[in-house]
Design an enzyme around this catalytic site. Sequence first.
Site, PDB file in Angstrom:
ATOM      1  CG  ASN A 150      -0.332  -0.023   2.506  1.00 42.56           C
ATOM      2  OD1 ASN A 150       0.719  -0.623   2.674  1.00 42.56           O
ATOM      3  ND2 ASN A 150      -0.918   0.648   3.463  1.00 42.56           N
ATOM      4  CD  GLU A 248       3.882  -1.893  13.564  1.00 45.00           C
ATOM      5  OE1 GLU A 248       2.691  -1.521  13.652  1.00 45.00           O
ATOM      6  OE2 GLU A 248       4.690  -1.766  14.490  1.00 45.00           O
ATOM      7  CB  CYS A 282      -2.616  -0.014   8.108  1.00 46.31           C
ATOM      8  SG  CYS A 282      -1.221   1.074   8.410  1.00 46.31           S
ATOM      9  CD  GLU A 461       7.499  -0.916  11.972  1.00 49.92           C
ATOM     10  OE1 GLU A 461       6.821  -0.062  11.384  1.00 49.92           O
ATOM     11  OE2 GLU A 461       7.932  -1.943  11.426  1.00 49.92           O
TER      12      GLU A 461
END
Length: 480
Positions: A150, A248, A282, A461
Amino acid sequence: MQKILNYIDGKHQQAVSGQFLDNYNPSTGEVYSLIADSDAQDIAHAYKAAEKAFKGWKNTPTEKRAAILLKIAQLIKENLEELAKAESIDNGKPLWLAKAVDIPRAASNFEFYASGIKHWASNAHFTDQIAINYTKHEPYGVVGCISPWNLPLYLFSWKIAPALAVGNTVVAKPSEVTPMTAYLLTKICDQAGLPKGVLNVVHGLGQKAGNALVEHPKIEVISFTGGTKTGAEIASKCAPHFKKLSLELGGKNPNIIFDDCDFEKAVDTSVKASFSNQGQICLCGSRILVHASIYEKFKAAFVEKSNALNVGDPLEKSSNLGAVVSKEHMHKILACVEQAKQEGGTILLGGKRLNLSGKLKDGYYVEPTIIEGLDNNCKTNQEEIFGPVVTLQSFEDEDQAIALANDTRYGLSATIFTENLSRAHRVSNKLQAGLIWVNTWLLRDLRTPFGGVKQSGIGREGGFKAFKFFTQTKNVCIKV
Ligand code: NDP
């Protein structure tokens, strides 16, 4: 036709199998390049090259490692136009978006971690008068990075920059759906003087090349961004080997509009949070929860603004949305809309494939879609769609808004619109999400921790958290 080759030990090369996969331009539906179809043999070669390069890279002075990463950042900026166009063609996203967000952010990732590593300090502890402890953070060796389609270069660089900065060498697998900018980056790495074997990029299918990377017996660390289902599969393979894992994953993020919000701001930001990058972020707010007293007013304004969005050629400035990433993904999104109808949802806007003309006639375009009338428990409100599709629900009070927001297995992000500061704190406190935005969306500071709770992932992260993930900690205790 252009070939997207693996980058192993500083050399661009075909997969050992000699096979290639078709790479599609989603805006036209045409095959426009070929991707190395790698397997476990290519991963094994990449590992060997990375292992060989590790000692030299680890012992390269921090200043020099940082300088090379900064050079990569500079070259990304110098090649902004080419990289943005490549990203737009490969992914279907609007060129203006790739120019404004994806590619600049990839450069920032390298800059941020190149400077960050120079400021990362170790701790020392003085144990009364008897001992000194100091804590070291050491690179692991070869680490594996797997990224999705994405935000291709943006997320690829978000992983490899901190991994390299701390002195690891990397075997990376970008999504087979959007491999082009990772391939172009390898040329930039060459130009920037990154020693051979430090970064190895292996292209190909997740089930084949990605799986081989996860299962490689010597790779102890895997950083993965992608779907929750894939994350679960990877976790099940890593756990028996005690591999360190950062996940993630997906989201079903609530976007909560209180009646005391700045109405215009809430509507405008919700349009962005719903449909940016064709809803394939996301962090997109796919469940819009609106206070009952302003529900009808919000609905009217939101539908009107969304209806004005122009879906078209990603290369045209006037296109607010481009194509979704692949034919399979388009059909998945459209099937989700059908499911919503079967569940009793009313389509307020869109809901269909958009058939453009001329060279775009076979492209994968989906109308911005707004659905209402669904219970929060239905599949549409529980499963990630990852396309330009959002639902509207109303709530009566704060408690109900929080209950609806939290009623999902995901917990990546949430957005709140309110002008009441106490409410902003109170609600943020009760929301189950790793990232909360108040009166804004996707405003990022790279120093802040990034990641989700529940089934949206494990680990964080961003900032020094990424350095910690990519290093192992060793304490040395010296008796005085
Ligand atoms: P996938 O999970 O399908 O794939 C992600 C990556 O994993 C790709 O490179 C894929 O390769 C690879 N892969 C697939 N199967 C395996 C396997 N068995 N072993 C190892 N690697 C594998 O996700 P998508 O690419 O479809 O990305 C969309 C998803 O990513 C959404 O759910 C979205 O929410 C999530 N995402 C999460 C983010 C976050 O930060 N939390 C950010 C961005 C996206 P291939 O493509 O070749 O199959």
